[in-house]
Design a protein around this motif. Sequence first.
Motif, PDB file in Angstrom:
ATOM      1  N   ARG A  72      23.505 -29.607  35.454  1.00  0.00           N
ATOM      2  CA  ARG A  72      22.893 -29.277  36.752  1.00  0.00           C
ATOM      3  C   ARG A  72      21.674 -30.142  37.082  1.00  0.00           C
ATOM      4  O   ARG A  72      20.986 -29.889  38.064  1.00  0.00           O
ATOM      5  CB  ARG A  72      22.562 -27.785  36.852  1.00  0.00           C
ATOM      6  CG  ARG A  72      23.796 -26.901  36.756  1.00  0.00           C
ATOM      7  CD  ARG A  72      23.501 -25.446  36.998  1.00  0.00           C
ATOM      8  NE  ARG A  72      24.727 -24.655  36.882  1.00  0.00           N
ATOM      9  CZ  ARG A  72      25.580 -24.395  37.893  1.00  0.00           C
ATOM     10  NH1 ARG A  72      25.330 -24.893  39.084  1.00  0.00           N
ATOM     11  NH2 ARG A  72      26.663 -23.684  37.690  1.00  0.00           N
ATOM     12  N   ILE A 115      28.623 -20.527  49.756  1.00  0.00           N
ATOM     13  CA  ILE A 115      27.847 -21.325  48.812  1.00  0.00           C
ATOM     14  C   ILE A 115      28.241 -21.041  47.359  1.00  0.00           C
ATOM     15  O   ILE A 115      28.090 -21.906  46.489  1.00  0.00           O
ATOM     16  CB  ILE A 115      26.333 -21.078  49.016  1.00  0.00           C
ATOM     17  CG1 ILE A 115      25.505 -22.158  48.306  1.00  0.00           C
ATOM     18  CG2 ILE A 115      25.936 -19.691  48.525  1.00  0.00           C
ATOM     19  CD1 ILE A 115      24.029 -22.112  48.634  1.00  0.00           C
ATOM     20  N   ASN A 116      28.790 -19.858  47.087  1.00  0.00           N
ATOM     21  CA  ASN A 116      29.058 -19.473  45.695  1.00  0.00           C
ATOM     22  C   ASN A 116      30.035 -20.396  44.969  1.00  0.00           C
ATOM     23  O   ASN A 116      29.770 -20.799  43.829  1.00  0.00           O
ATOM     24  CB  ASN A 116      29.536 -18.020  45.636  1.00  0.00           C
ATOM     25  CG  ASN A 116      28.424 -17.048  45.984  1.00  0.00           C
ATOM     26  OD1 ASN A 116      27.253 -17.317  45.733  1.00  0.00           O
ATOM     27  ND2 ASN A 116      28.774 -15.913  46.575  1.00  0.00           N
ATOM     28  N   GLN A 118      30.568 -23.491  45.490  1.00  0.00           N
ATOM     29  CA  GLN A 118      29.875 -24.761  45.272  1.00  0.00           C
ATOM     30  C   GLN A 118      28.875 -24.640  44.129  1.00  0.00           C
ATOM     31  O   GLN A 118      28.737 -25.566  43.322  1.00  0.00           O
ATOM     32  CB  GLN A 118      29.182 -25.202  46.564  1.00  0.00           C
ATOM     33  CG  GLN A 118      30.154 -25.559  47.681  1.00  0.00           C
ATOM     34  CD  GLN A 118      29.455 -25.992  48.966  1.00  0.00           C
ATOM     35  OE1 GLN A 118      28.232 -25.970  49.058  1.00  0.00           O
ATOM     36  NE2 GLN A 118      30.244 -26.387  49.948  1.00  0.00           N
ATOM     37  N   MET A 119      28.200 -23.514  44.035  1.00  0.00           N
ATOM     38  CA  MET A 119      27.252 -23.300  42.943  1.00  0.00           C
ATOM     39  C   MET A 119      27.972 -23.331  41.598  1.00  0.00           C
ATOM     40  O   MET A 119      27.488 -23.922  40.622  1.00  0.00           O
ATOM     41  CB  MET A 119      26.527 -21.955  43.129  1.00  0.00           C
ATOM     42  CG  MET A 119      25.558 -21.944  44.295  1.00  0.00           C
ATOM     43  SD  MET A 119      24.849 -20.311  44.643  1.00  0.00           S
ATOM     44  CE  MET A 119      23.826 -20.058  43.215  1.00  0.00           C
ATOM     45  N   LEU A 122      29.156 -26.933  40.546  1.00  0.00           N
ATOM     46  CA  LEU A 122      28.102 -27.897  40.207  1.00  0.00           C
ATOM     47  C   LEU A 122      28.005 -28.171  38.704  1.00  0.00           C
ATOM     48  O   LEU A 122      27.461 -29.202  38.299  1.00  0.00           O
ATOM     49  CB  LEU A 122      26.747 -27.400  40.708  1.00  0.00           C
ATOM     50  CG  LEU A 122      26.401 -27.792  42.147  1.00  0.00           C
ATOM     51  CD1 LEU A 122      25.269 -26.947  42.674  1.00  0.00           C
ATOM     52  CD2 LEU A 122      26.045 -29.271  42.215  1.00  0.00           C
ATOM     53  N   LEU A 138      21.061 -24.956  47.830  1.00  0.00           N
ATOM     54  CA  LEU A 138      21.406 -24.947  46.406  1.00  0.00           C
ATOM     55  C   LEU A 138      20.157 -25.074  45.530  1.00  0.00           C
ATOM     56  O   LEU A 138      20.054 -24.436  44.488  1.00  0.00           O
ATOM     57  CB  LEU A 138      22.390 -26.088  46.106  1.00  0.00           C
ATOM     58  CG  LEU A 138      23.792 -25.898  46.702  1.00  0.00           C
ATOM     59  CD1 LEU A 138      24.563 -27.203  46.691  1.00  0.00           C
ATOM     60  CD2 LEU A 138      24.561 -24.821  45.942  1.00  0.00           C
ATOM     61  N   ASN A 141      18.368 -21.839  45.434  1.00  0.00           N
ATOM     62  CA  ASN A 141      19.071 -20.902  44.558  1.00  0.00           C
ATOM     63  C   ASN A 141      19.045 -21.336  43.093  1.00  0.00           C
ATOM     64  O   ASN A 141      19.727 -20.731  42.257  1.00  0.00           O
ATOM     65  CB  ASN A 141      20.525 -20.745  45.024  1.00  0.00           C
ATOM     66  CG  ASN A 141      20.667 -19.795  46.193  1.00  0.00           C
ATOM     67  OD1 ASN A 141      20.626 -18.589  46.022  1.00  0.00           O
ATOM     68  ND2 ASN A 141      20.807 -20.348  47.384  1.00  0.00           N
ATOM     69  N   ALA A 143      20.415 -23.752  41.700  1.00  0.00           N
ATOM     70  CA  ALA A 143      21.746 -24.139  41.226  1.00  0.00           C
ATOM     71  C   ALA A 143      21.780 -25.578  40.737  1.00  0.00           C
ATOM     72  O   ALA A 143      22.713 -25.984  40.048  1.00  0.00           O
ATOM     73  CB  ALA A 143      22.773 -23.954  42.341  1.00  0.00           C
TER      74      ALA A 143
END
Length: 382
Positions: A72, A115-116, A118-119, A122, A138, A141, A143
């Motif tokens: 990340r 968005i979930n 994509q999180m 990642l 992101l 968050n 992420a």
Amino acid sequence: MNFSDLGLSASILKAIEGQGYNQPFPIQQQAIPAILAGKDLLGIAQTGSGKTAGFALPILQQFQQKQPGKNRFIKALVLVPTRELALQVADVFKGFSLHLTRRVKTLAVYGGVSINPQMMALSGTEILVATPGRLLDLIDNKALHLSELEVLVLDEADKMLNMGFEEEMNRIIALLPQKRQNLLFSATLARDVEVVKERLLSSPVVISVEEEKEENQLELIKQVAYRISTERKGPFLRYLIKQGNMQQVLVFVSSIRGADNLVAKLNKNGLQAMAMHGDKSQGARTEALQRFKSGKLQVLVATDLASRGIDIKTLPVVVNYDLPRSPKDYVHRIGRTGRAGATGEAISLITKEDGHHFKIIQKKMGRKVDMLDTEEIDLKGY
């Protein structure tokens, strides 16, 4: 000049061959060695000039020589103005990655979708292609992190600034480490872009292929216009498509409502069509573009904003069902065809009310477009 003359590795050259690339475009010839040398770069180039491969290839080669970093903590960030362009740029990276000895994970993130997923996706990402707003979501968050970023690419910087992303870009830049390589690409060197250049780039290599690209592009496009009444525009468009046996047609309209109405009439008359505009969900826009690119969709009807991510190497026909507001937008529209050395055709439907505006477009473009009458054409049944 060949790709083998640019300092690229054997695995990258194999990847290039696998994607069907033959010889490098001018911007690639200049950008690839400069990026491999670690230089900052300013590239002034239109969409379709080959700039994406110009930065994707050297970035992938640099990453082949390094081990993945912490999860990340992305290593390369490409900022783009639209969802479609994010997907397009990520596809270029992924395509070239197929033959590499070390697979480098690339991910596109953008707004308009949950968005979930994509999180979660990642994890393991080294190269991130993002629209500014979703990137900040992101980061907020937690992420992803930018503290170990090595390469920043601003792609189509002029459009990002024109679309109001300046505040988001400033916030993102403030989060970046001081030591990094910066690559800035823009269709024009507008005042705002000049400011970003002075702020971001250190002794950059400057490349400009804008004038050459636009001049060559217009030479490759056969332009024709038809005088038509407003009530005959729809039937005449269907006549053109059917009589010309057109299998892949990009049609530009001036409004979302106009796009939806035109699509309904095309489908009703046996022509497969889908609309692409800002009111469509990201899933619908992606599906329409993928079907159109693959040849499964005959007609794509788009507004100007939605057209920014449409980049098809050999698109044969573009139709201006409605004229754009500016001569610059007209050139951008017809420039969807006649790309990468291929010829193309641009057709404009000109009503009586459009006449004066079309004269201005031709004057600004420096080219006269043949105008044909349509009164004698029988449109019964279309």
